[in-house]
Design an enzyme around this catalytic site. Sequence first.
Site, PDB file in Angstrom:
ATOM      1  N   LYS A 196      -0.314  -7.487  10.811  1.00 51.83           N
ATOM      2  CA  LYS A 196      -1.058  -7.375   9.381  1.00 51.83           C
ATOM      3  C   LYS A 196      -1.707  -8.716   8.884  1.00 51.83           C
ATOM      4  CE  LYS A 196       0.067  -3.475   6.657  1.00 51.83           C
ATOM      5  NZ  LYS A 196       0.858  -2.838   5.587  1.00 51.83           N
TER       6      LYS A 196
HETATM    7  C1  E4P Z   1       0.093  -0.124   3.504  1.00 51.92           C
HETATM    8  O1  E4P Z   1       0.210  -0.750   4.689  1.00 51.92           O
HETATM    9  C2  E4P Z   1       0.762  -0.771   2.567  1.00 51.92           C
HETATM   10  O2  E4P Z   1       2.011  -1.026   2.911  1.00 51.92           O
HETATM   11  C3  E4P Z   1       0.847   0.431   1.276  1.00 51.92           C
HETATM   12  O3  E4P Z   1       0.438   1.469   1.841  1.00 51.92           O
HETATM   13  C4  E4P Z   1       0.968   0.014   0.179  1.00 51.92           C
HETATM   14  O4  E4P Z   1       1.257   0.881  -0.928  1.00 51.92           O
HETATM   15  P1  E4P Z   1       1.824   0.981  -2.344  1.00 51.92           P
HETATM   16  O5  E4P Z   1       0.398   0.522  -2.926  1.00 51.92           O
HETATM   17  O6  E4P Z   1       2.323   2.208  -2.721  1.00 51.92           O
HETATM   18  O7  E4P Z   1       2.750  -0.136  -2.403  1.00 51.92           O
END
Ligand code: E4P
Length: 216
Positions: A83
């Site tokens: 990522k």
């Molecule tokens: C995606 O890869 C993220 O980890 C995630 O969906 C973030 O979500 P949040 O806004 O609930 O922290």
Amino acid sequence: MKFFLDTANLDEIRDVASTGVLDGITTNPTLISKEGNVFEDQLLKICALVDGPISAETVSPDASGMVEEGRHLAKLHKNIVVKCPMTREGLKATKILSGQGIRVNVTLVFSAPQAIMAAKAGAYFVSPFVGRLDDIGHTGMELIRDIVTIFNNYDFKTEVLVASIRNPLHVVQAGLMGADICTMPAKVFDQLLKHPLTDKGVDQFMKDWAKVPVIK
Ligand code: E4P
């Protein structure tokens, strides 16, 4: 449509994986930090539970650091997807890593132009965060519609991974829009498979079945 679980918690992953409809995992530094384990060890434990893409996030501020981290993470297991954040440096790192055959999930995407940039840099997944847009008074799912339309217009191969999902409606809308993947917390996964009429129906069938004589 693929379902990913947005967690680094092994109990949650084990539980959801047992349903047979889990396709992958997304993690982020916040989720990893909650588990109190060595990053690489936790990732390998996750990889042992789920045979699908497992996203692991880089934390370096610059492209060269992200590339170094990305190579390290990708070497840990064949299912790891690196990522990178949707920053200028993250874009450079995405271009380099994807050019080396390493799959990259460009994360923290909040606009259609950002998604286009990520796709052009060779991202394997692009992660628009719908819940965080809703949180600041925008309609997150409108972004998904725009990205899916644009990617289809140009036949971009990058998959749209709807992230920051907060409720089942996000998932239904993502399906109607043709998004490739939804990543969600375990709570939303549970909400997706439940319906009060199903529970009521099962309960009634069990009560009636109890009155039926059967050969033991
Ligand atoms: C995606 O890869 C993220 O980890 C995630 O969906 C973030 O979500 P949040 O806004 O609930 O922290």
